[in-house]
Write an enzyme that holds these catalytic residues in place. Structure first.
Site, PDB file in Angstrom:
ATOM      1  N   THR A   8       0.913  -1.081   0.042  1.00  0.00           N
ATOM      2  CA  THR A   8      -0.172   0.172  -0.121  1.00  0.00           C
ATOM      3  C   THR A   8       0.845   1.331  -0.134  1.00  0.00           C
ATOM      4  O   THR A   8       2.022   1.182   0.187  1.00  0.00           O
ATOM      5  CB  THR A   8      -0.896  -0.037   1.152  1.00  0.00           C
ATOM      6  OG1 THR A   8      -1.938   1.235   1.007  1.00  0.00           O
ATOM      7  CG2 THR A   8      -0.149   0.277   2.552  1.00  0.00           C
ATOM      8  N   ASN A   9       0.230   2.052  -0.377  1.00  0.00           N
ATOM      9  CA  ASN A   9       1.043   3.750  -0.356  1.00  0.00           C
ATOM     10  C   ASN A   9       0.151   4.450   0.705  1.00  0.00           C
ATOM     11  O   ASN A   9       0.349   5.789   0.645  1.00  0.00           O
ATOM     12  CB  ASN A   9       1.118   4.156  -1.759  1.00  0.00           C
ATOM     13  CG  ASN A   9       2.418   3.937  -2.378  1.00  0.00           C
ATOM     14  OD1 ASN A   9       3.318   3.420  -1.690  1.00  0.00           O
ATOM     15  ND2 ASN A   9       2.294   3.441  -3.605  1.00  0.00           N
ATOM     16  N   LYS A  13      -3.724   3.628   6.604  1.00  0.00           N
ATOM     17  CA  LYS A  13      -3.896   1.866   6.404  1.00  0.00           C
ATOM     18  C   LYS A  13      -2.699   1.425   7.094  1.00  0.00           C
ATOM     19  O   LYS A  13      -2.886   0.659   7.896  1.00  0.00           O
ATOM     20  CB  LYS A  13      -3.789   1.650   5.177  1.00  0.00           C
ATOM     21  CG  LYS A  13      -5.417   1.858   4.595  1.00  0.00           C
ATOM     22  CD  LYS A  13      -5.516   1.252   3.124  1.00  0.00           C
ATOM     23  CE  LYS A  13      -6.857   1.376   2.593  1.00  0.00           C
ATOM     24  NZ  LYS A  13      -6.993   0.707   1.317  1.00  0.00           N
ATOM     25  N   ASP A  69      -7.542  -4.509   0.227  1.00  0.00           N
ATOM     26  CA  ASP A  69      -8.616  -3.771  -0.306  1.00  0.00           C
ATOM     27  C   ASP A  69     -10.167  -3.624   0.489  1.00  0.00           C
ATOM     28  O   ASP A  69     -10.515  -4.542   0.754  1.00  0.00           O
ATOM     29  CB  ASP A  69      -9.052  -4.292  -1.871  1.00  0.00           C
ATOM     30  CG  ASP A  69      -9.287  -3.244  -2.839  1.00  0.00           C
ATOM     31  OD1 ASP A  69      -8.926  -2.127  -2.884  1.00  0.00           O
ATOM     32  OD2 ASP A  69     -10.169  -3.588  -3.939  1.00  0.00           O
ATOM     33  N   PHE A 149     -10.064   8.832   8.352  1.00  0.00           N
ATOM     34  CA  PHE A 149      -9.834   9.285   6.800  1.00  0.00           C
ATOM     35  C   PHE A 149     -11.064   8.698   5.903  1.00  0.00           C
ATOM     36  O   PHE A 149     -11.965   7.890   6.508  1.00  0.00           O
ATOM     37  CB  PHE A 149      -8.495   8.648   6.221  1.00  0.00           C
ATOM     38  CG  PHE A 149      -8.488   6.984   6.094  1.00  0.00           C
ATOM     39  CD1 PHE A 149      -8.188   6.470   7.291  1.00  0.00           C
ATOM     40  CD2 PHE A 149      -8.675   6.571   4.781  1.00  0.00           C
ATOM     41  CE1 PHE A 149      -8.218   5.042   6.938  1.00  0.00           C
ATOM     42  CE2 PHE A 149      -8.531   5.146   4.751  1.00  0.00           C
ATOM     43  CZ  PHE A 149      -8.520   4.095   5.717  1.00  0.00           C
ATOM     44  N   GLY A 150     -11.072   9.120   4.622  1.00  0.00           N
ATOM     45  CA  GLY A 150     -12.028   8.497   3.793  1.00  0.00           C
ATOM     46  C   GLY A 150     -13.314   8.777   4.223  1.00  0.00           C
ATOM     47  O   GLY A 150     -13.703  10.099   4.440  1.00  0.00           O
ATOM     48  N   ASP A 152     -14.803   7.933   6.987  1.00  0.00           N
ATOM     49  CA  ASP A 152     -15.126   7.848   8.351  1.00  0.00           C
ATOM     50  C   ASP A 152     -15.903   9.155   8.849  1.00  0.00           C
ATOM     51  O   ASP A 152     -16.791   8.668   9.910  1.00  0.00           O
ATOM     52  CB  ASP A 152     -13.704   8.054   9.258  1.00  0.00           C
ATOM     53  CG  ASP A 152     -13.059   6.870   9.051  1.00  0.00           C
ATOM     54  OD1 ASP A 152     -13.668   5.695   9.000  1.00  0.00           O
ATOM     55  OD2 ASP A 152     -11.727   6.832   9.405  1.00  0.00           O
ATOM     56  N   LYS A 172     -12.026   2.888  16.721  1.00  0.00           N
ATOM     57  CA  LYS A 172     -12.169   2.341  15.439  1.00  0.00           C
ATOM     58  C   LYS A 172     -11.066   1.016  15.329  1.00  0.00           C
ATOM     59  O   LYS A 172     -11.370  -0.021  14.622  1.00  0.00           O
ATOM     60  CB  LYS A 172     -11.755   3.439  14.527  1.00  0.00           C
ATOM     61  CG  LYS A 172     -11.795   2.828  13.096  1.00  0.00           C
ATOM     62  CD  LYS A 172     -11.403   3.849  11.982  1.00  0.00           C
ATOM     63  CE  LYS A 172     -11.347   3.334  10.443  1.00  0.00           C
ATOM     64  NZ  LYS A 172     -10.679   4.180   9.597  1.00  0.00           N
TER      65      LYS A 172
HETATM   66  P1  IMP Z   1      -8.639   1.162  -1.314  1.00  0.00           P
HETATM   67  O1  IMP Z   1      -8.879  -0.033  -0.291  1.00  0.00           O
HETATM   68  O2  IMP Z   1      -7.393   1.933  -1.069  1.00  0.00           O
HETATM   69  O3  IMP Z   1      -9.163   0.849  -2.608  1.00  0.00           O
HETATM   70  O4  IMP Z   1      -9.694   2.274  -0.475  1.00  0.00           O
HETATM   71  C1  IMP Z   1     -10.964   2.403  -0.896  1.00  0.00           C
HETATM   72  C2  IMP Z   1     -11.838   3.522  -0.323  1.00  0.00           C
HETATM   73  O5  IMP Z   1     -12.280   3.299   0.929  1.00  0.00           O
HETATM   74  C3  IMP Z   1     -11.007   4.797  -0.241  1.00  0.00           C
HETATM   75  O6  IMP Z   1     -11.660   5.820  -0.758  1.00  0.00           O
HETATM   76  C4  IMP Z   1     -10.719   5.029   1.080  1.00  0.00           C
HETATM   77  O7  IMP Z   1     -10.648   6.471   1.604  1.00  0.00           O
HETATM   78  C5  IMP Z   1     -12.016   4.300   1.647  1.00  0.00           C
HETATM   79  N1  IMP Z   1     -11.732   3.601   2.971  1.00  0.00           N
HETATM   80  C6  IMP Z   1     -11.039   2.307   3.162  1.00  0.00           C
HETATM   81  N2  IMP Z   1     -10.752   2.219   4.373  1.00  0.00           N
HETATM   82  C7  IMP Z   1     -11.550   3.084   5.091  1.00  0.00           C
HETATM   83  C8  IMP Z   1     -12.046   3.346   6.520  1.00  0.00           C
HETATM   84  O8  IMP Z   1     -11.602   2.733   7.163  1.00  0.00           O
HETATM   85  N3  IMP Z   1     -12.524   4.518   6.669  1.00  0.00           N
HETATM   86  C9  IMP Z   1     -13.181   5.172   5.598  1.00  0.00           C
HETATM   87  N4  IMP Z   1     -12.833   5.213   4.509  1.00  0.00           N
HETATM   88  C10 IMP Z   1     -12.204   3.807   4.239  1.00  0.00           C
END
Ligand code: IMP
Length: 194
Positions: A8-9, A13, A69, A149-150, A152, A172
């Site tokens: 991952t980058n 996470k 993912d 993040f994202g 949340d 969390k």
């Molecule tokens: P990916 O797994 O990196 O492709 O992330 C998928 C999407 O889900 C991204 O937009 C992240 O910001 C969101 N995401 C992944 N994990 C979380 C979390 O724990 N909380 C909120 N958003 C998340």
């Protein structure tokens, strides 16, 4: 100290998983192993994309590793955004844009139930293992909180009256989709010559 490569980058996470795994593990990211290219997630499922990233690192860099993912699956939207969670509002858009679109699409829906689903793909000793973690909850009608993040600020886990962004990382990291998948990862690597 065990060193694990996490494909991952996303520093959020990596930090979450390092905290969940505890002091006996050091987590290295793609940047740490000199993998600077973007691994495109081209598969139609979370499982496919998790495997794709882990296989890429194993084949190109030789490390045993894991990748994950995550998708947000909203019942009233037929499981969307699902595999499209990261780019829900389109390429080049950010988390705020994604949340904005999600709230707009749910405006007229009374069922706001949703779940986060994480798939971790582990490649170790030439074996591939898929591990799943689910956190059930619902989508708030507006953003609350500044942590995380994202998505949340709009995700309320079942059994709580606050979003992940309000609950903070200690809560969390105990109940989240990633915490649950990571617990299975820990169990698996304890039983493997990683
Ligand atoms: P990916 O797994 O990196 O492709 O992330 C998928 C999407 O889900 C991204 O937009 C992240 O910001 C969101 N995401 C992944 N994990 C979380 C979390 O724990 N909380 C909120 N958003 C998340």
């Amino acid at each position: 100290m065990h060193v694990l490569v996490f494909a991952t980058n996303n520093p959020h996470k990596a930090r979450e998983i390092e905290q969940i795994l505890g002091p006996n593990f050091q987590v290295k990211t793609l940047k740490d192993i000199g993998c600077l290219e973007d691994i495109e997630e081209t598969e139609p499922t979370l499982e496919g994309n998790a495997l794709l990233k882990a296989r890429y690192v194993k084949e190109k860099y030789g490390y045993d590793c894991f990748s994950e993912d995550t998708g947000l699956e909203v019942a009233a939207l037929g499981g969307e955004p699902g595999v499209h969670t990261a780019r829900y509002a389109g390429p080049g858009r950010d988390a705020d844009d994604n949340i904005h679109l999600l709230l707009k699409n749910l405006e007229s829906e009374s069922d706001r139930s949703a779940r986060f689903r994480t798939i971790i793909a582990l490649i170790s000793d030439r074996q591939e293992t898929l591990l799943e973690g689910i956190c059930e909850g619902s989508i708030a009608t507006e953003k609350h909180g500044t942590g995380g993040f994202g998505y949340d600020p709009v995700f309320i886990p079942s059994g709580y009256d606050a979003t992940f962004a309000e609950l903070g990382e200690d809560v969390k990291n105990t109940i989240s989709h990633r915490a649950r998948a990571t617990a299975k990862l820990l169990e698996t690597i304890r039983n493997t010559a990683f």
